[in-house]
Design a protein around this motif. Structure first.
Motif, PDB file in Angstrom:
ATOM      1  N   PHE A  47      10.803 -25.102  47.051  1.00 29.12           N
ATOM      2  CA  PHE A  47      10.939 -23.652  46.893  1.00 29.12           C
ATOM      3  C   PHE A  47      10.561 -23.204  45.478  1.00 29.12           C
ATOM      4  N   ASN A  48      11.112 -23.909  44.494  1.00 26.34           N
ATOM      5  CA  ASN A  48      10.903 -23.486  43.112  1.00 26.34           C
ATOM      6  C   ASN A  48       9.453 -23.574  42.658  1.00 26.34           C
ATOM      7  N   VAL A  49       8.659 -24.358  43.364  1.00 22.80           N
ATOM      8  CA  VAL A  49       7.287 -24.518  42.894  1.00 22.80           C
ATOM      9  C   VAL A  49       6.299 -23.809  43.830  1.00 22.80           C
ATOM     10  N   GLY A  50       6.858 -22.975  44.717  1.00 22.66           N
ATOM     11  CA  GLY A  50       6.005 -22.091  45.508  1.00 22.66           C
ATOM     12  C   GLY A  50       5.707 -22.537  46.919  1.00 22.66           C
ATOM     13  N   TYR A  51       6.189 -23.712  47.311  1.00 24.75           N
ATOM     14  CA  TYR A  51       5.916 -24.216  48.664  1.00 24.75           C
ATOM     15  C   TYR A  51       7.041 -23.799  49.606  1.00 24.75           C
ATOM     16  N   TRP A  52       7.006 -22.548  50.006  1.00 34.51           N
ATOM     17  CA  TRP A  52       8.121 -22.009  50.786  1.00 34.51           C
ATOM     18  C   TRP A  52       8.117 -22.523  52.222  1.00 34.51           C
ATOM     19  N   ASN A  88      19.141 -18.471  47.353  1.00 32.95           N
ATOM     20  CA  ASN A  88      17.743 -18.423  47.786  1.00 32.95           C
ATOM     21  C   ASN A  88      17.507 -18.544  49.288  1.00 32.95           C
ATOM     22  N   ILE A  91      16.547 -15.323  50.803  1.00 28.38           N
ATOM     23  CA  ILE A  91      15.164 -14.940  50.508  1.00 28.38           C
ATOM     24  C   ILE A  91      14.229 -15.693  51.451  1.00 28.38           C
TER      25      ILE A  91
ATOM     26  N   ARG B 369      13.358 -14.504  39.536  1.00 27.75           N
ATOM     27  CA  ARG B 369      13.049 -14.118  40.921  1.00 27.75           C
ATOM     28  C   ARG B 369      11.574 -13.706  41.050  1.00 27.75           C
ATOM     29  N   LEU B 372       9.366 -16.788  40.848  1.00 23.10           N
ATOM     30  CA  LEU B 372       9.375 -17.510  42.124  1.00 23.10           C
ATOM     31  C   LEU B 372       8.382 -16.892  43.103  1.00 23.10           C
ATOM     32  N   GLU B 373       8.378 -15.580  43.156  1.00 18.24           N
ATOM     33  CA  GLU B 373       7.473 -14.876  44.053  1.00 18.24           C
ATOM     34  C   GLU B 373       6.013 -15.115  43.643  1.00 18.24           C
ATOM     35  N   ARG B 375       4.819 -17.674  42.102  1.00 13.55           N
ATOM     36  CA  ARG B 375       4.478 -19.053  42.453  1.00 13.55           C
ATOM     37  C   ARG B 375       4.128 -19.149  43.936  1.00 13.55           C
ATOM     38  N   ARG B 376       4.917 -18.477  44.744  1.00 20.67           N
ATOM     39  CA  ARG B 376       4.641 -18.490  46.179  1.00 20.67           C
ATOM     40  C   ARG B 376       3.241 -17.936  46.452  1.00 20.67           C
TER      41      ARG B 376
END
Ligand code: SF4
Lengths: 243, 459
Positions: A47-52, A88, A91, B369, B372-373, B375-376
């Protein structure tokens, strides 16, 4: 009181002793502890590195394992994992009402260990037999996310044989940051080194997050410094009667 | 593309810069603590400032319209520029109309953003920075390294050498003498200048006034001595009412330098007889931010620089590592929003998300926050980096499939013995070598906690 233990992926695979010490402390206060059989990770590393997408996969699996209403609480020996789930997951599952319901059902029952001890069980002093000079690193998500500022230090101070010596940069990030430590290795090292250099005349370094301890411990060990990293629960559990 | 890692690693090798930045940021933080202790309603003021900014963001076009109307009634000449190029041309046109050859200017990040200096230079107009820090950076041919303290990365010695080499100052390391030298050098320019330029800290909608805060008095001189004054400012500087101004003034200086108040606060409410005051309102991507549900919060920033001071990364590498006029945690967001994905796609990762910035921000912007967005979005657009993507997918598999977990753990704990020295891992191949280059690694346990737990329960 029945508690479901989330050992966290790092404790599970790297330092099982922290898991057992957590159980020991909880049992000392008469809590019944259960451990799920399946492996689990809260997903924050992704999550923290953008791989949701990948984070969602881990978080879904986590929810499946831990959404068990028959347990009063879920306890984990990690500030940052609890923070991840608490802050999180909503989110992450913004568009998934079913998961969102699960998250909201779990959130009020989920606690980090010291948080659980001090806020739910109202523990002020633990009869730990630990001896030695300890300093404490406030892990970021624990301190600023869960608001755990004075509680860990208070518990440590109240251990009779322990000499608690706060460090100057207690609240400064250790430079771990999940994959940050791999993306910016030199910077991450310098951040850890700066913290390590601010520790004086201590034998043990403790924290509520194993991840930070692996980071700082890795630098301590590489620099050949005689300071041993210990998870806070290893200190609290020292000498407590095993069941 | 801005390569943060390369920039940071280069700066880390220069202990002079690292020490200078660390000393300056920690000093500002300490002063902030002391000052805030004497402002009992500081938390309340933060809430009120945030509320005022939320009002503006929530009804932006109306507040802007109100400001323009009132400012025009006050005698100011108001312009709007959609992007940097338009802004540069507008400014040039005004300067040319006044036959300006020399311009004095007080500190303004917005002017840096639109890169006005080289543009004016190429049109034969010389612009002098009059803020001491900004002046030093200009003489050094560099860019500011901090939003509020542009020369934070330079030591007194370096500045002394710079001034004596480039401006012929008699070498001295005495800060007062250096300051006096700069002051005298610039004083000449004030009187010769044909035009003055400045930024603005606040645009007050209900009175149509603009506000400049500063410590050196140079903004006053730059804006009042020459015959024409051009204010270059981002449209996000709006605040609803003059009644809100005290709230902002009370939180700005403490969060920034740790002062109770800045030395000078100038409120411009009318254009004096015979002098033109132009206000150039710059969009340059700000309306795009406004429409973005996550990024819009960053428009509330009052540019105090507090988040830079408290950032454990900024404290080590300073502003130049960010490769942009906007540095530090909020600077990452602004750079991404204004200069775009291609330029800034590595920047959002240059943070540990420790949250110190969110804690200190006087208007409570949730910087982690937003990071994070971003990065996504970067991962979504770029598809992720190959090595990293594999690592994360393998991890996700191992952590969700009990069977894979069992096998994977067995294999990994066998393989690791090759890399073990004593009870630590000292070197690893490929992606993981980034760790072992600087740090030892704790090896995997022989059995997982869950396995051991099951065994103990069974016995
Ligand atoms: S984000 Fe907040 S702390 Fe950072 S410069 Fe802007 S107002 Fe100051």
């Amino acid at each position: 009181m029945k508690v479901l233990l989330f050992p966290t992926c790092l404790v599970d695979h790297i330092k099982p002793k922290i898991g057992f010490d957590t159980v020991k402390v909880l049992k000392h206060y008469g809590v019944e502890v259960h451990v799920p059989e399946r492996p689990a990770c809260c997903g924050q590393i992704a999550f923290n590195v953008g791989y949701w997408r990948e984070a969602r996969k881990m978080a879904s699996s986590w929810l499946e394992i831990y959404d068990q209403p028959e347990y009063d609480y879920i306890v984990a020996p990690s500030g940052s994992c609890v923070h991840m789930i608490r802050e999180n997951y909503e989110i992450l599952f913004k568009d998934d009402p079913e998961k969102l319901t699960k998250v909201r059902r779990i959130k009020p029952r989920l606690f980090e260990l010291v948080e659980f001890l001090t806020r739910i069980l109202k523990v002020k002093k633990i009869p730990s037999k630990f001896r030695g000079k300890i300093t404490y690193h406030a892990s970021c998500h624990y301190l600023r996310g869960l608001g755990m500022k004075s509680e860990p230090g208070d518990l440590l101070k109240n251990i009779d044989g322990a000499d608690f010596k706060p460090m100057e940069l207690e609240e400064t990030c250790c430079g771990f940051g999940g994959l940050f430590s791999l993306k910016f290795p030199e910077l991450s090292f310098k951040m850890a080194e700066r913290k390590v250099k601010s520790m004086e005349d201590v034998e043990y370094l403790t924290s509520a997050d194993l991840s930070c301890l692996l980071n700082l411990g890795g630098v301590l060990s590489r620099m050949g410094l005689p300071i041993r990293p210990l998870h806070i629960v290893e200190i609290l559990a020292e000498g407590l009667e095993d069941d | 593309m801005i390569d943060f890692r390369k920039n940071a690693d280069r700066i880390l090798k220069d202990p002079v810069v690292v020490n200078a930045v660390q000393r300056a940021t920690l000093h500002a933080l300490k002063k902030r603590e002391e000052t805030i202790e004497r402002i009992p309603d500081f938390e309340d003021l933060r809430d009120r400032a945030r509320l005022a900014k939320e009002k503006v963001i929530g009804d932006f076009e109306n507040y802007l319209k109100l400001f323009k109307k009132n400012a025009t009634e006050n005698g100011f000449i108001v312009h709007e520029a959609g992007d940097a190029e338009e802004a540069r041309n507008l400014i040039l046109k005004i300067l040319k109309a006044h036959g300006a050859r020399t311009v004095v200017s007080s500190k303004s990040m917005t002017q840096e953003e639109i890169e006005i200096n080289p543009f004016l230079e190429s049109h034969g107009i010389k612009k002098y920075e009059t803020d001491l820090g900004e002046f030093i950076v200009q003489v050094a041919g560099q860019r500011p390294s901090h939003i509020t303290a542009p020369a934070i990365h330079l030591t007194r010695k370096e500045i002394a050498r710079l001034f004596s080499e480039k401006l012929g100052m008699n070498y001295t390391e005495d800060p007062e003498e250096i300051t006096n030298f700069a002051r005298n050098f610039l004083r000449g320019k004030y009187f010769k200048a044909d035009a003055g330029m400045s930024g603005a800290n606040f645009l007050v909608a209900d009175t149509g006034s603009f506000v400049i805060v500063e410590n050196e008095g140079n903004a006053r001189m730059s804006t009042t001595l020459p015959g024409v004054h051009i204010v270059v400012t981002g449209i996000e500087k709006l605040i609803p009412s003059i009644m809100d101004l005290p709230v902002f003034l009370k939180i700005l200086a403490p969060s920034s330098t740790g002062q109770r108040q800045t030395v000078y606060t100038s409120i411009f409410s009318r254009a004096p007889e015979g002098r033109e005051i132009h206000i150039v309102l710059i969009d340059n991507g700000r309306r795009r931010m406004l429409k973005d549900p996550i990024l819009r919060e960053a428009l509330m920033c009052i540019r105090c620089g507090g988040c830079s001071n408290v950032c454990p990364i900024f404290q080590l590498v300073g502003g130049h590592a960010y490769g942009s006029v906007y540095s530090g945690p909020i600077g990452i967001i602004w750079t991404y929003a204004i200069f775009g994905h291609e330029v800034a796609k590595e920047l959002p990762f240059a943070s540990t998300l420790c949250g110190a910035c969110r804690e200190i921000c006087p208007v409570r912007i949730d910087i982690p926050r937003i990071l994070l967005e971003l990065r996504r979005r970067v991962v979504e657009r770029e598809g992720g980096r190959p090595g990293e993507k594999i690592l994360i997918n393998v991890w996700a598999g191992l952590m969700t499939e009990p069977f894979l977990n069992k096998i994977g753990f067995r294999v990994a704990s066998k393989v690791q013995t090759v890399f073990k020295k004593g009870d630590k891992i000292k070197s690893l191949p490929s992606v993981l070598s980034s760790w072992t280059k600087f740090k030892d690694l704790e090896p995997l346990a022989d059995k997982t906690f869950r396995e051991l737990w099951k065994e103990r329960k069974g016995s």
